[in-house]
Each structure stands twice: as C-alpha cells, then as structure tokens.
Design a protein around this motif. Sequence first.
Motif, short mmCIF file in Angstrom:
data_model
loop_
_atom_site.label_atom_id
_atom_site.label_comp_id
_atom_site.label_asym_id
_atom_site.label_seq_id
_atom_site.Cartn_x
_atom_site.Cartn_y
_atom_site.Cartn_z
N UNK A 172 21.63 -16.53 36.97
CA UNK A 172 21.39 -15.98 38.38
C UNK A 172 19.93 -16.57 38.84
N UNK A 173 19.05 -16.40 37.78
CA UNK A 173 17.65 -17.02 38.01
C UNK A 173 17.93 -18.56 38.57
N UNK A 174 18.76 -19.04 37.94
CA UNK A 174 18.85 -20.71 38.03
C UNK A 174 19.22 -20.81 39.43
N UNK A 175 20.31 -20.24 39.87
CA UNK A 175 20.74 -20.36 40.99
C UNK A 175 19.53 -19.94 42.11
N UNK A 176 18.88 -19.11 41.86
CA UNK A 176 17.77 -18.61 42.96
C UNK A 176 16.56 -19.71 42.94
N UNK A 177 16.14 -20.22 41.72
CA UNK A 177 15.30 -21.32 41.47
C UNK A 177 15.78 -22.45 42.33
N UNK A 178 16.83 -22.81 42.15
CA UNK A 178 17.66 -23.96 42.95
C UNK A 178 17.89 -24.00 44.18
N UNK A 179 17.94 -22.70 44.78
CA UNK A 179 18.09 -22.18 46.01
C UNK A 179 19.77 -22.55 46.39
N UNK A 180 20.40 -22.39 45.45
CA UNK A 180 21.97 -22.54 45.55
C UNK A 180 22.46 -21.27 45.70
N UNK A 181 22.50 -20.83 46.88
CA UNK A 181 23.05 -19.42 47.30
C UNK A 181 24.39 -19.23 47.37
N UNK A 182 25.08 -20.45 47.77
CA UNK A 182 26.56 -20.49 47.79
C UNK A 182 27.07 -20.38 46.49
N UNK A 183 26.47 -21.31 45.40
CA UNK A 183 27.03 -21.03 44.15
C UNK A 183 26.53 -19.80 43.69
N UNK A 184 25.60 -19.06 43.94
CA UNK A 184 25.23 -17.87 43.32
C UNK A 184 26.10 -16.55 43.85
N UNK A 185 26.80 -17.03 45.11
CA UNK A 185 27.42 -16.10 45.81
C UNK A 185 28.75 -16.15 45.05
N UNK A 186 29.41 -17.56 44.65
CA UNK A 186 30.57 -17.87 43.80
C UNK A 186 30.52 -16.92 42.54
N UNK A 187 29.50 -17.45 42.13
CA UNK A 187 29.09 -16.77 40.48
C UNK A 187 29.21 -15.49 40.46
N UNK A 188 28.71 -14.68 41.24
CA UNK A 188 28.75 -13.15 41.37
C UNK A 188 30.10 -12.72 41.46
N UNK A 189 30.78 -13.17 42.66
CA UNK A 189 32.27 -12.83 42.72
C UNK A 189 33.12 -13.22 41.50
N UNK A 190 32.87 -14.18 40.70
CA UNK A 190 33.66 -14.55 39.55
C UNK A 190 33.11 -13.35 38.54
#
Length: 56
Positions: A13-31
């Motif tokens: 989650x921290x990595x997604x936030x640092x990279x500002x990949x919010x779409x990827x974060x959303x998908x990761x959280x759903x999974x």
Amino acid sequence: MERELHIETIKKVKKFILEKDYEGLKKYIEIREKEILSQEDNKSSDYIENLVNNLS
C-alpha cells in the motif's frame, strides 16, 4: 504467518501511494479484501471487514 501477510500488505500500500498509483492501489485493495473475506472465522478478517465498511 498472518502477521507477515499484513506487513506485506502495508508495504505494498505504501508503495502504491509513493508511486501515486491510485488505480493500482484500488485494485490491490479489492483483491486483498476478497482474499481476507474468504478466510473463515478469523479475527483479522473481521477487523478488516469492519475497517473497510467504515471507510465506505
């Protein structure tokens, strides 16, 4: 074992936030939510479910 999975989740989650990949974060959280909710009788699952419901 469960603790390591939670730590890995936090790191990702921290990595997604640092990279500002919010779409990827959303998908990761759903999974992760599906994975956690599929576990039976797990206090962590209950905690995460309540947390997700409170955030919605």
